[in-house]
Scaffold this active site. Structure first.
Site, PDB file in Angstrom:
ATOM      1  N   ASP A  44       0.867  -1.171   0.000  1.00 42.59           N
ATOM      2  CA  ASP A  44       0.000   0.000   0.000  1.00 42.59           C
ATOM      3  C   ASP A  44       0.912   1.232   0.000  1.00 42.59           C
ATOM      4  O   ASP A  44       2.114   1.117   0.273  1.00 42.59           O
ATOM      5  CB  ASP A  44      -0.889  -0.040   1.245  1.00 42.59           C
ATOM      6  CG  ASP A  44      -1.647   1.257   1.434  1.00 42.59           C
ATOM      7  OD1 ASP A  44      -2.297   1.699   0.477  1.00 42.59           O
ATOM      8  OD2 ASP A  44      -1.569   1.837   2.533  1.00 42.59           O
ATOM      9  N   ASP A  60      -1.362  -0.628   6.250  1.00 44.66           N
ATOM     10  CA  ASP A  60      -1.387  -0.028   7.581  1.00 44.66           C
ATOM     11  C   ASP A  60      -2.387  -0.704   8.499  1.00 44.66           C
ATOM     12  O   ASP A  60      -2.549  -0.298   9.643  1.00 44.66           O
ATOM     13  CB  ASP A  60      -1.654   1.480   7.514  1.00 44.66           C
ATOM     14  CG  ASP A  60      -3.030   1.796   6.926  1.00 44.66           C
ATOM     15  OD1 ASP A  60      -3.827   0.862   6.729  1.00 44.66           O
ATOM     16  OD2 ASP A  60      -3.303   2.978   6.674  1.00 44.66           O
ATOM     17  N   ASP A  64      -6.670  -1.263   4.684  1.00 44.18           N
ATOM     18  CA  ASP A  64      -6.183  -2.381   3.871  1.00 44.18           C
ATOM     19  C   ASP A  64      -6.581  -3.738   4.446  1.00 44.18           C
ATOM     20  O   ASP A  64      -6.099  -4.766   3.971  1.00 44.18           O
ATOM     21  CB  ASP A  64      -4.647  -2.327   3.767  1.00 44.18           C
ATOM     22  CG  ASP A  64      -4.167  -1.052   3.105  1.00 44.18           C
ATOM     23  OD1 ASP A  64      -4.678  -0.715   2.036  1.00 44.18           O
ATOM     24  OD2 ASP A  64      -3.296  -0.381   3.684  1.00 44.18           O
TER      25      ASP A  64
END
Length: 621
Positions: A328, A518, A522
């Site tokens: 991410d 995180d 996600d």
């Protein structure tokens, strides 16, 4: 009288419960000491030529361990598990059958000693986790109308005013109230240096006060705080059976067949039935039983000491096989906090920034905090905002030194009757600054790349990761700039949570995938990957729930370390198994041809066990 009897009963009940707890906790040690005591006593009586007493003591050593072993085997069979312990049980029973009491007693001590070594290894390997558990605070000092009251941490409620004394472990998550707090977060993050927290900043539970006493306003209960989630994660990590464990169980079936075949062949070829026992003794598979759990638990402990919590041995084993990593962007590759990158449209950027920062003193918005932080870093003297008013998420208006100052997006500025004559580069990445009725300039923001991101990606390449990609919800141009700078193999942007899950599932067709995020937005993608790794920022609780691995520290180097620890632990486990089984197989051949009697074989097997456990413990270093 009845109250005295009740008190006496409660006392004995408490004593019984404590004794039960100690026996269960230290059973491997108790079993080993019992078997060793009977063996030693038997040898002493044998030297004194008191044969009957010697045999009784040796048989007792054998029977005690064999009884416990049979109980364990039955329990495993009921759960549908095949235990390697069956070979050890056959060796002990055969020793009793053939009257080889000394050999049987040595095997029983060997087996009990193997389990004691495993117990000792687990205790040593879990030392990093035990450090966490031993730090659990039991009480806190609550301030109530000027009075200080010691209360259990379970009684803490959000909004309680607590005094955190020097050396105290912070009992719940909360915000600093008043003076600056100097906090040691090493137990949570591995960061050795104390960190300063100022008024309103969040301190996580589990950290300890390394400075003067400070006031804390509780924001969560104890059970919902950071440290409680860490401890639950630790407990999960201690109770897991990895796929490599199951491989060892399946190997046990074949090893048992091989053992019986060699033993039967030795008896058929020589006519000496004692050789059957000799083969069984050296085939007792302690190396296979001990090596894998010791190495994997040691690896989990080593990772925990570095601020990396791995949810169990199964996760560690899966982590060792990762070939593809999807990252991410926001909060993972970047710091996840906006910073001022430029001040546009003015010949005096410091003057414009000073006015904007003075107005933003009245705001708690992340962009406002970024403006104030930038002004402070430039040592600009800020003024107190008067008549401040904020529209949440849009902008702030205040009187600064007698002038009307507005800071916000184009829509906010228009709502105040001012039509922007200059165009903002991007409404989501900049804020307009108005003084009076004019737009004087704009402040642009960016989310900075983590300082260790470039080195982490390079190190992952060196580890042999074959594909590294970026999956971001941000705009394509922003995501692509990050991916190009890091030399990633692919980038996809403008993604929803569902889109990220689909990318993970599609990528899994190419190899084993780890998703790094995180742990909050996600979460679905972390769950869909073979291994989900969360870098805990502000919400460790969400990260711990969503991911298989949690980095308590914020650096990306933890991703590299986690992979290195997992691969090394698995390699050491397999090396230990191969060496132990190989040495046992050689000993079986010698026993089968009559060169290794049962007693000597048992002693050699014990030496093999010790060597295997010591080798497995290398995963701690």
């Amino acid at each position: 009288m009845q109250s005295l009897e009740a008190a006496s009963i409660d006392k004995w009940a408490a004593f019984a419960n404590r004794a039960k707890f100690l026996v269960e906790r230290y059973w491997p040690l108790i079993l080993f000491c019992s078997a060793l005591t009977f063996l030693t006593s038997g040898l002493i009586f044998a030297l004194l030529e008191v044969r009957l007493a010697a045999n009784v003591l040796l048989v007792t050593s054998n029977v005690i361990v064999l009884s416990c072993l049979l109980f364990e085997i039955v329990s495993k069979l009921r759960r549908g598990e095949f235990g390697l312990d069956l070979i050890a049980a056959l060796a002990m029973a055969t020793a009793l059958w053939f009257g080889q009491y000394l050999a049987g007693a040595i095997v029983s001590v060997m087996y009990a000693g193997g389990h004691f070594l495993e117990f000792y290894a687990h205790r040593r390997a879990e030392s990093g986790m035990t450090d966490l558990l031993s730090r659990v605070p039991r009480s806190a000092l609550r301030v109530n109308d000027g009075a200080f009251i010691e209360i259990p941490i379970d009684a803490i409620a959000p909004g309680d005013h607590l005094l955190i004394r020097r050396g105290d472990v912070v009992p719940v998550d909360g915000t600093v109230d008043g003076r600056t707090a100097v906090v040691d977060q090493s137990a949570l993050t591995g960061e050795p240096l104390p960190v300063r927290f100022t008024q309103g900043e969040v301190v996580q539970s589990g950290a300890s006060n390394a400075g003067d006493a400070f006031d804390l306003i509780a924001s969560k209960t104890a059970k919902d705080s950071t440290y409680a989630h860490v401890l639950r994660l630790v407990e999960q990590a201690k109770q897991s059976k990895a796929p490599i464990y199951r491989v060892a169980d399946r190997m046990g079936i074949w090893f048992l067949g091989l053992t019986l075949l060699v033993a039967a062949t030795a008896v058929a070829a020589s006519g000496d039935s004692v050789r059957f026992l000799a083969v069984l003794v050296v085939a007792t598979p302690c190396p296979l039983i001990l090596a894998v759990p010791v190495a994997l638990v040691a690896g989990i402990s080593k990772a925990a000491r570095g601020g990396i919590l791995i949810k169990g041995a199964g996760v560690l084993e899966s982590l060792s096989k990762i070939e593809i990593i999807i990252f991410d962007k926001t909060g993972t590759l970047t710091i996840g906090q906006p910073t001022v990158s430029d001040v546009l449209g003015t010949d005096d950027p410091d003057a414009l920034l000073r006015l904007a920062a003075s107005a933003e003193l009245a705001s708690a918005h992340p962009l406002g905090r970024a403006i104030v932080s930038e002004a402070q870093s430039r040592h600009l003297l800020l003024s107190k905002p008067e008549q401040a008013a904020e529209v949440a998420g849009e902008g702030v208006e205040a009187m600064i030194e007698g002038r009307r100052v507005l800071v916000g997006g184009p829509a906010f500025v228009r709502s105040k009757g001012i039509e922007p004559e200059m165009s903002a580069p991007d409404a989501s990445a900049s804020a307009l600054v108005c003084v009076g009725e004019r737009v004087l300039g704009a402040i642009r923001f960016e989310d900075l790349l983590r300082g260790d991101a470039v080195y982490a990606i390079e190190d992952l390449r060196k580890l042999g990761i074959k594909h590294i990609s970026l999956a971001s919800g941000d705009r394509l141009e922003v995501a692509k700039a990050i991916a190009d700078r890091l030399g990633m193999d692919a980038v996809e942007a403008d993604l929803s949570a569902a889109d990220k899950v689909e990318i993970v599932r599609r990528t899994k067709a190419l190899g084993r995938v780890m998703m790094v995020g995180d742990g909050v937005n996600d979460a679905p993608a972390l769950a869909a990957a073979d291994v989900g790794l969360a870098i805990a920022r502000g919400n460790l609780a969400a990260a711990a729930e969503a991911a298989d691995v949690v980095l308590l520290q914020s650096g990306l180097n933890g991703v590299v370390t986690a992979l290195e620890v997992a691969r090394r632990s698995k390699t050491i486990a397999l090396q230990s198994v191969a060496a132990g089984i190989g040495l046992s197989a050689v000993a079986m051949v010698f026993a089968g041809v009559g060169l290794l009697p049962p007693v000597q074989g048992a002693l050699i097997q014990e030496a093999i066990d010790v060597a295997v456990v010591l080798n497995a413990l290398r995963a701690l270093t």
